[in-house]
Enzyme design. Structure first.
Site, PDB file in Angstrom:
ATOM      1  N   ASP A 157       0.832  -1.209   0.000  1.00 50.87           N
ATOM      2  CA  ASP A 157       0.000   0.000   0.000  1.00 50.87           C
ATOM      3  C   ASP A 157       0.869   1.262   0.000  1.00 50.87           C
ATOM      4  OD1 ASP A 157      -2.278   1.495   0.012  1.00 50.87           O
ATOM      5  OD2 ASP A 157      -2.756   1.155   2.124  1.00 50.87           O
ATOM      6  N   ASN A 206     -10.818  -2.683  -6.239  1.00 48.69           N
ATOM      7  CA  ASN A 206     -10.035  -1.698  -7.012  1.00 48.69           C
ATOM      8  C   ASN A 206     -10.684  -1.329  -8.350  1.00 48.69           C
ATOM      9  OD1 ASN A 206      -6.781  -2.912  -5.870  1.00 48.69           O
ATOM     10  ND2 ASN A 206      -8.012  -1.215  -5.118  1.00 48.69           N
TER      11      ASN A 206
HETATM   12  C1  FPP Z   1      -2.085   0.246  -3.171  1.00 50.41           C
HETATM   13  O1  FPP Z   1      -1.594   1.550  -3.260  1.00 50.41           O
HETATM   14  C2  FPP Z   1      -1.553  -0.541  -4.250  1.00 50.41           C
HETATM   15  C3  FPP Z   1      -2.301  -1.097  -5.242  1.00 50.41           C
HETATM   16  C4  FPP Z   1      -3.753  -0.953  -5.313  1.00 50.41           C
HETATM   17  C5  FPP Z   1      -1.672  -1.838  -6.326  1.00 50.41           C
HETATM   18  C6  FPP Z   1      -0.414  -2.591  -5.978  1.00 50.41           C
HETATM   19  C7  FPP Z   1       0.318  -2.803  -7.225  1.00 50.41           C
HETATM   20  C8  FPP Z   1       1.644  -2.798  -7.371  1.00 50.41           C
HETATM   21  C9  FPP Z   1       2.590  -2.714  -6.260  1.00 50.41           C
HETATM   22  C10 FPP Z   1       2.246  -2.850  -8.693  1.00 50.41           C
HETATM   23  C11 FPP Z   1       1.649  -3.863  -9.573  1.00 50.41           C
HETATM   24  C12 FPP Z   1       2.348  -5.146  -9.486  1.00 50.41           C
HETATM   25  C13 FPP Z   1       1.943  -6.172 -10.233  1.00 50.41           C
HETATM   26  C14 FPP Z   1       2.711  -7.420 -10.277  1.00 50.41           C
HETATM   27  C15 FPP Z   1       0.710  -6.055 -10.996  1.00 50.41           C
HETATM   28  P1  FPP Z   1      -2.637   2.715  -3.422  1.00 50.41           P
HETATM   29  O2  FPP Z   1      -2.761   3.030  -4.864  1.00 50.41           O
HETATM   30  O3  FPP Z   1      -3.924   2.390  -2.742  1.00 50.41           O
HETATM   31  O4  FPP Z   1      -1.885   3.872  -2.669  1.00 50.41           O
HETATM   32  P2  FPP Z   1      -2.518   5.034  -1.795  1.00 50.41           P
HETATM   33  O5  FPP Z   1      -3.212   4.357  -0.638  1.00 50.41           O
HETATM   34  O6  FPP Z   1      -1.341   5.831  -1.378  1.00 50.41           O
HETATM   35  O7  FPP Z   1      -3.471   5.772  -2.683  1.00 50.41           O
END
Ligand code: FPP
Length: 252
Positions: free
Chosen positions: A28, A76
């Protein structure tokens, strides 16, 4: 709950550190990492893939056998279409770029979650990755993509109901037998579940499987995560006493 950033007591001399067999991570903080740098959120996800590469390498080196990461949740889909498309594109690019290296390194890849919702090209790519690494045993990388734990439990319950209805099995079922119907049916339960970015939730991730996991919440944003954070997490894990509902040998 202690946090990875809290001061850590060294492992007493002569005592072997215990390496958790299975570590699960809620990656996250990509969006906040990018926003803090005046970059689009998608840049955070791109850097998140690099953090994933670092973490897979470090986990293998540290003796962890199973790593399960949360890449895209069934919730998501509520994000803007461009961000959803980026996440799908990153999964595709990751598998295309890293598959042959991971395969050579003995990594078995599994993708858990709803296959039905995946575009056909991605569904066939992940099936190919799973098939080509099926006999690998060095390390197990599981990517939760289009995954939600309640959805997984419902699908397992439906599959069980169908088996009972068709006379394939008796409705009396053990926990282990039910676990076999989950997407993680051939994985051990996670010993340690880490969530980055200072959030204290498990967000529908491995609800059944994490029943006895140790939870560790650390402040680092996922794109900055790397070997030292994983090492700190293992030190923290070694300070925990896992009792599985029993009492400790000292009676505490
Ligand atoms: C949460 O951060 C992360 C995600 C929803 C996606 C995680 C994906 C990756 C680390 C990269 C993709 C990897 C592969 C193998 C597909 P957030 O966007 O919710 O962050 P925030 O809470 O700061 O908004």
């Amino acid at each position: 709950m202690s946090r990875a950033s809290a001061p850590l007591n060294p492992i007493p001399v002569g005592q072997q550190p215990v390496v958790p067999k299975h570590v699960a991570i809620i990656m996250d903080g990509n969006g906040r990492w990018a926003t803090a740098r005046h970059l689009p959120r998608t840049a955070g996800h791109e850097r998140g893939v690099e953090a994933l590469r670092r973490t897979v390498d470090a986990a293998g080196d540290l003796g962890i056998r199973y790593l399960t990461v949360f890449s895209f949740s069934t919730e998501n889909w509520r994000r803007p279409a461009a961000e959803v498309n980026t996440l799908f594109g990153l999964l595709k690019a990751y598998v295309q770029r890293d598959l042959s290296r991971l395969k050579d390194e003995g990594v078995r890849i599994r993708i858990i979650g709803q296959r039905a919702g995946l575009p056909a090209d991605i569904a066939s790519l992940v099936s190919k990755a799973e098939e080509e690494t099926r006999t690998n045993t060095e390390f197990n990388l599981t990517i939760a993509f289009n995954y939600g734990s309640r959805d997984e439990i419902l699908r397992a319950a439906s599959a069980l109901a169908r088996d009972v209805k068709s006379g394939l099995r008796d409705p009396d079922i053990t926990e282990n037998e039910f676990a076999g119907y989950l997407d993680t049916g051939d994985l051990p339960d996670p010993d340690l579940l880490i969530r980055t970015s200072g959030e204290f939730r498990i967000s529908n991730f491995l609800l059944w499987q994490a029943a006895y996991a140790e939870f560790l919440f650390c402040d680092v944003l996922w794109p900055d995560f790397g070997r030292s954070h994983l090492e700190d997490a293992l030190k923290c894990y070694n300070e925990r006493e896992r009792r599985y509902g029993a009492v400790s040998p000292g009676g505490g």
